[in-house]
Design a protein around this motif. Structure first.
Motif, mmCIF file in Angstrom:
data_model
loop_
_atom_site.group_PDB
_atom_site.id
_atom_site.type_symbol
_atom_site.label_atom_id
_atom_site.label_comp_id
_atom_site.label_asym_id
_atom_site.label_seq_id
_atom_site.Cartn_x
_atom_site.Cartn_y
_atom_site.Cartn_z
ATOM 1 N N ILE A 112 -10.552 -9.637 -1.114
ATOM 2 C CA ILE A 112 -9.695 -9.608 -2.289
ATOM 3 C C ILE A 112 -10.596 -9.668 -3.512
ATOM 4 C CG2 ILE A 112 -9.263 -12.103 -2.358
ATOM 5 C CD1 ILE A 112 -6.317 -11.311 -3.166
ATOM 6 N N LYS B 279 -11.213 -7.585 5.175
ATOM 7 C CA LYS B 279 -10.604 -7.271 3.879
ATOM 8 C C LYS B 279 -11.096 -8.285 2.855
ATOM 9 C CE LYS B 279 -6.996 -4.625 5.625
ATOM 10 N NZ LYS B 279 -7.740 -3.541 6.162
ATOM 11 N N GLU C 37 -11.570 1.743 -9.758
ATOM 12 C CA GLU C 37 -10.133 1.544 -9.554
ATOM 13 C C GLU C 37 -9.496 0.875 -10.768
ATOM 14 O OE1 GLU C 37 -6.382 1.713 -7.891
ATOM 15 O OE2 GLU C 37 -8.213 2.785 -7.364
ATOM 16 N N GLU D 13 -6.221 -8.790 -13.012
ATOM 17 C CA GLU D 13 -5.658 -8.053 -11.879
ATOM 18 C C GLU D 13 -6.432 -8.362 -10.599
ATOM 19 O OE1 GLU D 13 -2.932 -6.204 -12.203
ATOM 20 O OE2 GLU D 13 -2.860 -6.332 -14.384
ATOM 21 N N HIS D 14 -5.844 -7.951 -9.486
ATOM 22 C CA HIS D 14 -6.532 -8.060 -8.193
ATOM 23 C C HIS D 14 -6.018 -6.967 -7.257
ATOM 24 C CE1 HIS D 14 -2.805 -10.209 -7.240
ATOM 25 N NE2 HIS D 14 -3.047 -9.884 -5.991
ATOM 26 N N PHE D 15 -6.845 -6.643 -6.289
ATOM 27 C CA PHE D 15 -6.500 -5.735 -5.206
ATOM 28 C C PHE D 15 -7.505 -5.973 -4.094
ATOM 29 C CE2 PHE D 15 -8.613 -3.224 -8.582
ATOM 30 C CZ PHE D 15 -9.803 -2.909 -7.957
ATOM 31 N N LEU D 16 -7.373 -5.256 -3.004
ATOM 32 C CA LEU D 16 -8.271 -5.427 -1.858
ATOM 33 C C LEU D 16 -9.263 -4.277 -1.769
ATOM 34 C CD1 LEU D 16 -5.787 -6.439 0.992
ATOM 35 C CD2 LEU D 16 -7.202 -7.946 -0.372
ATOM 36 N N ILE E 258 -10.533 1.063 -1.665
ATOM 37 C CA ILE E 258 -9.468 0.276 -2.263
ATOM 38 C C ILE E 258 -8.252 0.287 -1.340
ATOM 39 C CG2 ILE E 258 -7.927 0.042 -4.255
ATOM 40 C CD1 ILE E 258 -11.020 -0.363 -4.791
ATOM 41 N N GLU E 259 -7.640 -0.873 -1.177
ATOM 42 C CA GLU E 259 -6.417 -0.983 -0.400
ATOM 43 C C GLU E 259 -5.403 -1.747 -1.233
ATOM 44 O OE1 GLU E 259 -6.888 -2.409 3.569
ATOM 45 O OE2 GLU E 259 -8.503 -1.009 4.002
ATOM 46 N N LYS E 260 -4.245 -1.179 -1.376
ATOM 47 C CA LYS E 260 -3.174 -1.837 -2.136
ATOM 48 C C LYS E 260 -2.222 -2.476 -1.132
ATOM 49 C CE LYS E 260 -4.185 0.329 -6.187
ATOM 50 N NZ LYS E 260 -3.805 1.041 -7.303
ATOM 51 N N ALA F 278 -0.362 -6.178 -0.019
ATOM 52 C CA ALA F 278 0.010 -7.491 -0.547
ATOM 53 C C ALA F 278 -0.187 -8.582 0.505
ATOM 54 C CB ALA F 278 1.463 -7.463 -0.991
ATOM 55 N N MET G 66 -6.244 2.239 -13.359
ATOM 56 C CA MET G 66 -4.970 1.534 -13.481
ATOM 57 C C MET G 66 -4.327 1.871 -14.825
ATOM 58 S SD MET G 66 -5.983 -2.166 -11.928
ATOM 59 C CE MET G 66 -4.645 -2.672 -10.876
#
Length: 128
Positions: A89, A87, A50, A101-104, A111-113, A115, A54
């Motif tokens: 992070i 989930k 992922e 950067e970060h995402f879940l 991958i889950e975007k 917030a 980006m």
């Protein structure tokens, strides 16, 4: 008239049988795994993939450029009382230090975007 009531009653029973009385909200679900169960290789693979997808302003990075990977169990900011729901992070940076950067990821390494999640500080692992 009696026949109409029988048909109406049969339709009602049929519709009632199709309902689902065991609906769960997302907050009620139990996680499938915790940080101890995390397959670090699978997690790293998903995170690096992922990260490389980006858009970093035209900069081209390789898998080896994704460093300082940290994965933590996460809580939704507005629903912390629900507890950990599966989930994680993830945090990483590029080797040149230009991007942090970060995402879940979820417990299926997808991958889950989404917030509004905070890490649980004492429920983290570093993957290098």
């Amino acid at each position: 008239m009696k026949k109409s009531f029988m048909i109406l009653g049969a339709c009602f029973l049929l519709l009632a049988g199709c309902g689902n009385s065991e609906t769960k909200s997302e907050g009620d679900s139990q996680p499938q795994m915790y940080i101890e169960d995390l397959d670090q290789e699978k997690a790293k693979e998903a995170i690096v993939e992922e990260a490389l997808n980006m858009n970093f302003s035209g900069e081209a990075y390789q898998a080896s450029d994704i460093v300082h990977i940290e994965v933590c169990e996460a809580l939704h900011i507005d629903h912390k009382s629900d507890g950990f729901t599966g989930k994680f992070i993830t945090f990483f940076e590029t080797s040149d230090g230009n991007h942090k950067e970060h995402f879940l990821i979820n417990d299926q390494y997808e991958i889950e975007k989404i917030a509004n999640y905070d890490r649980i500080p004492d429920r983290c692992v570093n993957i290098d």
